[in-house]
Scaffold this active site. Sequence first.
Site, PDB file in Angstrom:
ATOM      1  N   GLY A  62     -60.627 -26.546  -5.915  1.00 35.11           N
ATOM      2  CA  GLY A  62     -60.815 -25.255  -6.556  1.00 35.11           C
ATOM      3  C   GLY A  62     -59.437 -24.709  -6.809  1.00 35.11           C
TER       4      GLY A  62
ATOM      5  N   TYR B  31     -42.433 -24.600  -9.791  1.00 33.03           N
ATOM      6  CA  TYR B  31     -42.822 -24.142  -8.448  1.00 33.03           C
ATOM      7  C   TYR B  31     -41.678 -23.479  -7.688  1.00 33.03           C
ATOM      8  CZ  TYR B  31     -46.604 -27.513  -9.401  1.00 33.03           C
ATOM      9  OH  TYR B  31     -47.625 -28.225  -9.970  1.00 33.03           O
TER      10      TYR B  31
ATOM     11  N   THR C 269     -47.503 -29.027  -3.545  1.00 34.01           N
ATOM     12  CA  THR C 269     -46.587 -28.099  -2.862  1.00 34.01           C
ATOM     13  C   THR C 269     -46.541 -26.699  -3.469  1.00 34.01           C
ATOM     14  OG1 THR C 269     -44.679 -28.725  -4.227  1.00 34.01           O
ATOM     15  CG2 THR C 269     -45.074 -30.033  -2.216  1.00 34.01           C
ATOM     16  N   TYR C 270     -47.303 -26.452  -4.528  1.00 29.34           N
ATOM     17  CA  TYR C 270     -47.213 -25.137  -5.175  1.00 29.34           C
ATOM     18  C   TYR C 270     -47.721 -24.025  -4.256  1.00 29.34           C
ATOM     19  CZ  TYR C 270     -48.003 -21.107  -8.056  1.00 29.34           C
ATOM     20  OH  TYR C 270     -47.980 -19.819  -8.533  1.00 29.34           O
TER      21      TYR C 270
ATOM     22  N   ASN D 209     -51.854 -24.822   5.331  1.00 23.57           N
ATOM     23  CA  ASN D 209     -52.405 -24.606   6.666  1.00 23.57           C
ATOM     24  C   ASN D 209     -52.311 -25.905   7.455  1.00 23.57           C
ATOM     25  OD1 ASN D 209     -54.825 -25.098   8.468  1.00 23.57           O
ATOM     26  ND2 ASN D 209     -55.088 -22.906   8.124  1.00 23.57           N
TER      27      ASN D 209
ATOM     28  N   HIS E  64     -44.906 -31.210 -18.001  1.00 24.83           N
ATOM     29  CA  HIS E  64     -45.825 -30.356 -17.240  1.00 24.83           C
ATOM     30  C   HIS E  64     -46.979 -29.826 -18.087  1.00 24.83           C
ATOM     31  CE1 HIS E  64     -45.822 -27.506 -13.507  1.00 24.83           C
ATOM     32  NE2 HIS E  64     -47.044 -27.711 -13.934  1.00 24.83           N
TER      33      HIS E  64
END
Length: 323
Positions: free
Chosen positions: A220, A55, A23-24, A273, A117
Amino acid sequence: MDSKHQCVKLNDGHFMPVLGFGTYAPPEVPRSKALEVTKLAIEAGFRHIDSAHLYNNEEQVGLAIRSKIADGSVKREDIFYTSKLWSTFHRPELVRPALENSLKKAQLDYVDLYLIHSPMSLKPGEELSPTDENGKVIFDIVDLCTTWEAMEECKDAGLAKSIGVSNFNRRQLEMILNKPGLKYKPVCNQVECHPYFNRSKLLDFCKSKDIVLVAYSALGSQRDKRWVDPNSPVLLEDPVLCALAKKHKRTPALIALRYQLQRGVVVLAKSYNEQRIRENVQVFEFQLTAEDMRAIDGLNRNLHYFNSDSLASHPNYPYSDEY
């Protein structure tokens, strides 16, 4: 879980879906977008949702999960939700309050997974990246074994079903595993992992300890200028991945995701997207051959997109060791 939701059994007996939704998004993306795309991801079939204090989207992601529960799409137990302890909260007395704060933001009673984290402790306080007057990041020195004990207490309190780590190298994992009086092993180590940085030695080590490797930046990276060199090669334009995509009539992203699943890595697919979110769940619909896998193995060049140069002098900088 959905039948298409293949899961892996963790070393504490809980199950984690092998495909997760990352979700970042960079700060310039409006926070409201996280609400929208997390709902889309759940509608598309994602059941594993990955967030973090860093985030700054836990309210939106939590709201998305709760709204999909409220409309009857899923039950809370169908969702595997991860949050992470940020580096300014490594001191043991800060761990539980940090998790409670994350739960309060998401308005959830528990997280399925809570991770440290990063192994690099930073000066406690409200700032995510505390700096001195010269702009240098201010480190903190914390024994991560004491942080881990506080994580274990969070699991015992039912605030986290499972606990793990992120961005740890072998030595840092061993430090936890060899801790006297260890109550729970980390269930996973979430690290940057993709065909240009395939982490094969770390993966073998984790498998030998029954620790799941979870891949972030598996496609990536979104080339956030704050961390990523704009001149670094674009993974999804790699000719080998593009040729395999053509061969299987899939996208290069799906090839990169499938590669991880077939090596026993849990993979996070981050996309904001709608079309690509729906596309990424097709990862279960095809298989790569042994020859395909070898071709992708051959792409490794130990390239990490996330270059935390400002942290390279930290005593716990994870990339100082070979793996």
